[in-house]
Enzyme design. Structure first.
Site, PDB file in Angstrom:
ATOM      1  N   ARG A   1     -30.782  49.505  96.894  1.00  0.00           N
ATOM      2  CA  ARG A   1     -30.725  50.227  95.617  1.00  0.00           C
ATOM      3  C   ARG A   1     -29.711  51.364  95.675  1.00  0.00           C
ATOM      4  O   ARG A   1     -29.153  51.762  94.654  1.00  0.00           O
ATOM      5  CB  ARG A   1     -32.097  50.830  95.273  1.00  0.00           C
ATOM      6  CG  ARG A   1     -33.188  49.804  94.977  1.00  0.00           C
ATOM      7  CD  ARG A   1     -34.364  50.501  94.316  1.00  0.00           C
ATOM      8  NE  ARG A   1     -35.600  49.745  94.373  1.00  0.00           N
ATOM      9  CZ  ARG A   1     -35.961  48.822  93.458  1.00  0.00           C
ATOM     10  NH1 ARG A   1     -35.168  48.548  92.461  1.00  0.00           N
ATOM     11  NH2 ARG A   1     -37.103  48.195  93.574  1.00  0.00           N
TER      12      ARG A   1
ATOM     13  N   ASP B   1     -32.273  45.894  93.689  1.00  0.00           N
ATOM     14  CA  ASP B   1     -32.706  45.677  95.078  1.00  0.00           C
ATOM     15  C   ASP B   1     -32.806  44.209  95.454  1.00  0.00           C
ATOM     16  O   ASP B   1     -32.871  43.314  94.601  1.00  0.00           O
ATOM     17  CB  ASP B   1     -34.085  46.306  95.287  1.00  0.00           C
ATOM     18  CG  ASP B   1     -35.200  45.462  94.666  1.00  0.00           C
ATOM     19  OD1 ASP B   1     -35.114  45.167  93.457  1.00  0.00           O
ATOM     20  OD2 ASP B   1     -36.125  45.059  95.396  1.00  0.00           O
TER      21      ASP B   1
ATOM     22  N   ASP C   1     -32.096  39.868  82.284  1.00  0.00           N
ATOM     23  CA  ASP C   1     -31.986  38.535  82.880  1.00  0.00           C
ATOM     24  C   ASP C   1     -32.606  37.533  81.897  1.00  0.00           C
ATOM     25  O   ASP C   1     -31.974  37.183  80.914  1.00  0.00           O
ATOM     26  CB  ASP C   1     -32.693  38.596  84.244  1.00  0.00           C
ATOM     27  CG  ASP C   1     -32.536  37.336  85.076  1.00  0.00           C
ATOM     28  OD1 ASP C   1     -31.479  36.724  85.023  1.00  0.00           O
ATOM     29  OD2 ASP C   1     -33.499  36.973  85.789  1.00  0.00           O
TER      30      ASP C   1
ATOM     31  N   VAL D   1     -27.504  39.909  92.136  1.00  0.00           N
ATOM     32  CA  VAL D   1     -26.700  41.071  92.543  1.00  0.00           C
ATOM     33  C   VAL D   1     -27.581  42.223  93.025  1.00  0.00           C
ATOM     34  O   VAL D   1     -28.754  42.321  92.645  1.00  0.00           O
ATOM     35  CB  VAL D   1     -25.787  41.549  91.390  1.00  0.00           C
ATOM     36  CG1 VAL D   1     -24.760  40.494  91.040  1.00  0.00           C
ATOM     37  CG2 VAL D   1     -26.594  41.945  90.155  1.00  0.00           C
TER      38      VAL D   1
ATOM     39  N   LYS E   1     -27.037  39.389  81.908  1.00  0.00           N
ATOM     40  CA  LYS E   1     -26.802  38.000  82.342  1.00  0.00           C
ATOM     41  C   LYS E   1     -27.186  37.085  81.194  1.00  0.00           C
ATOM     42  O   LYS E   1     -28.273  36.494  81.202  1.00  0.00           O
ATOM     43  CB  LYS E   1     -27.766  37.682  83.503  1.00  0.00           C
ATOM     44  CG  LYS E   1     -27.245  37.839  84.893  1.00  0.00           C
ATOM     45  CD  LYS E   1     -28.269  37.202  85.844  1.00  0.00           C
ATOM     46  CE  LYS E   1     -28.273  37.887  87.169  1.00  0.00           C
ATOM     47  NZ  LYS E   1     -29.359  37.407  88.055  1.00  0.00           N
TER      48      LYS E   1
ATOM     49  N   ASP F   1     -32.056  48.149  84.478  1.00  0.00           N
ATOM     50  CA  ASP F   1     -30.908  47.803  85.323  1.00  0.00           C
ATOM     51  C   ASP F   1     -30.207  46.537  84.850  1.00  0.00           C
ATOM     52  O   ASP F   1     -28.988  46.482  84.786  1.00  0.00           O
ATOM     53  CB  ASP F   1     -31.335  47.677  86.804  1.00  0.00           C
ATOM     54  CG  ASP F   1     -32.532  46.752  87.035  1.00  0.00           C
ATOM     55  OD1 ASP F   1     -33.059  46.161  86.063  1.00  0.00           O
ATOM     56  OD2 ASP F   1     -32.960  46.626  88.198  1.00  0.00           O
TER      57      ASP F   1
ATOM     58  N   LYS G   1     -38.327  50.375  89.131  1.00  0.00           N
ATOM     59  CA  LYS G   1     -37.535  51.396  89.758  1.00  0.00           C
ATOM     60  C   LYS G   1     -36.049  51.188  89.508  1.00  0.00           C
ATOM     61  O   LYS G   1     -35.234  52.082  89.711  1.00  0.00           O
ATOM     62  CB  LYS G   1     -37.762  51.364  91.282  1.00  0.00           C
ATOM     63  CG  LYS G   1     -39.185  51.493  91.730  1.00  0.00           C
ATOM     64  CD  LYS G   1     -39.260  51.247  93.261  1.00  0.00           C
ATOM     65  CE  LYS G   1     -40.698  51.045  93.698  1.00  0.00           C
ATOM     66  NZ  LYS G   1     -40.766  50.576  95.106  1.00  0.00           N
ATOM     67  N   GLY G   2     -35.714  49.962  89.106  1.00  0.00           N
ATOM     68  CA  GLY G   2     -34.313  49.532  89.072  1.00  0.00           C
ATOM     69  C   GLY G   2     -33.370  50.382  88.242  1.00  0.00           C
ATOM     70  O   GLY G   2     -32.187  50.468  88.550  1.00  0.00           O
TER      71      GLY G   2
HETATM   72  P1  5GP Z   1     -36.139  39.676  83.136  1.00  0.00           P
HETATM   73  O1  5GP Z   1     -37.502  40.046  82.668  1.00  0.00           O
HETATM   74  O2  5GP Z   1     -35.028  40.032  82.166  1.00  0.00           O
HETATM   75  O3  5GP Z   1     -36.034  38.243  83.569  1.00  0.00           O
HETATM   76  O4  5GP Z   1     -35.924  40.404  84.492  1.00  0.00           O
HETATM   77  C1  5GP Z   1     -35.426  41.613  84.613  1.00  0.00           C
HETATM   78  C2  5GP Z   1     -35.733  42.149  86.000  1.00  0.00           C
HETATM   79  O5  5GP Z   1     -35.527  41.158  87.026  1.00  0.00           O
HETATM   80  C3  5GP Z   1     -34.780  43.254  86.303  1.00  0.00           C
HETATM   81  O6  5GP Z   1     -35.298  44.486  85.867  1.00  0.00           O
HETATM   82  C4  5GP Z   1     -34.650  43.149  87.806  1.00  0.00           C
HETATM   83  O7  5GP Z   1     -35.699  43.876  88.409  1.00  0.00           O
HETATM   84  C5  5GP Z   1     -34.856  41.700  88.126  1.00  0.00           C
HETATM   85  N1  5GP Z   1     -33.552  40.982  88.278  1.00  0.00           N
HETATM   86  C6  5GP Z   1     -33.021  40.053  87.471  1.00  0.00           C
HETATM   87  N2  5GP Z   1     -31.827  39.628  87.909  1.00  0.00           N
HETATM   88  C7  5GP Z   1     -31.581  40.316  89.045  1.00  0.00           C
HETATM   89  C8  5GP Z   1     -30.475  40.345  89.971  1.00  0.00           C
HETATM   90  O8  5GP Z   1     -29.437  39.663  89.860  1.00  0.00           O
HETATM   91  N3  5GP Z   1     -30.608  41.210  91.020  1.00  0.00           N
HETATM   92  C9  5GP Z   1     -31.707  41.992  91.204  1.00  0.00           C
HETATM   93  N4  5GP Z   1     -31.697  42.790  92.258  1.00  0.00           N
HETATM   94  N5  5GP Z   1     -32.750  42.001  90.350  1.00  0.00           N
HETATM   95  C10 5GP Z   1     -32.679  41.171  89.276  1.00  0.00           C
HETATM   96 MG    MG Z   2     -36.195  45.884  87.073  1.00  0.00          MG
END
Ligand code: 5GP
Ligand code: MG
Length: 195
Positions: free
Chosen positions: A168, A162, A106, A156, A134, A103, A46-47
């Site tokens: 959100r 969220d 990470d 964040v 990030k 969104d 949803k982000g």
């Molecule tokens: P990845 O697969 O890149 O590790 O994770 C991405 C997902 O993790 C993003 O779509 C988000 O939902 C969540 N996420 C990663 N870092 C943050 C953060 O700092 N804040 C929030 N609210 N969600 C995050």
């Molecule tokens: Mg997400």
């Protein structure tokens, strides 16, 4: 008078005005690169919903929209198994140029998995676009083709992002006061589905 959710924010990292300026800069870059060729913006639920809805209104091109869902079952701060749910029909993907938007980038696992799934389903091209990046957290080989802002390794919320399903709708991005994580009322929600 501001509502109570604003009291949970420790520091505002990107204000509403800064976000708009960043979006306009990003949208100009995408409009220039994609040119006259049509493409499909695929948002990750949803982000990305808040980001995508603002972004597309600043893209002066012909485009279509679709959404996918990728939930990572997290325990603590570590991403666990990814659960991909596809809403687009094959004909919305096959042969299409796709701008995959989320969104935040990470570890990169979500975007990496979705990009490869879209290519496996016959997408002609997949470019990635994130509101926040990030880079210090990356665990897979993936850089965003487009990004609005870089952030340090900090959890964040706001502008689609969220914590336990909340925040959100904040019109800016910030981090949470430590007391929010410590609140006993929320402890049952600390582990669960995040997307
Ligand atoms: P990845 O697969 O890149 O590790 O994770 C991405 C997902 O993790 C993003 O779509 C988000 O939902 C969540 N996420 C990663 N870092 C943050 C953060 O700092 N804040 C929030 N609210 N969600 C995050
Ligand atoms: Mg997400």
């Amino acid at each position: 008078m501001l509502g109570p959710m604003h009291n949970d924010i420790e520091t505002i990292l990107f204000s509403t005005e800064e976000i708009l300026a960043g979006l306009i800069r990003l949208a100009e870059e995408i409009t220039r690169d994609f040119g006259d060729e049509e493409f499909t913006v695929v948002g990750v639920l949803k982000g990305s919903v808040v980001f995508v809805s603002d972004l597309v209104r600043n893209l002066d091109t012909t485009l279509e929209m679709a959404f996918v869902s990728a939930s990572s079952y997290r325990s603590g701060t570590e991403s666990g198994k990814l659960d991909l749910t596809f809403f687009p029909m094959d004909e919305e993907i096959t042969g299409k140029r796709i701008l995959l938007a989320d969104d935040i980038l990470d570890t990169g696992r979500t975007m990496f998995a979705l990009k490869h799934e879209l290519l496996a389903r016959g997408a002609a091209e997949v470019k990635t676009c994130v509101f926040l990046d990030k880079p210090s957290r990356r665990s897979v080989e993936l850089e965003a083709d487009y990004r609005c802002f870089e952030v340090e390794d900090l959890f964040v919320v706001g502008y689609g992002l969220d914590y336990a399903g909340r925040y959100r709708n904040l019109p800016y991005v910030g981090d949470l006061k430590p007391s929010v994580y410590e609140s006993p009322a929320d402890s049952s929600k600390r582990e669960g589905v995040s997307a």
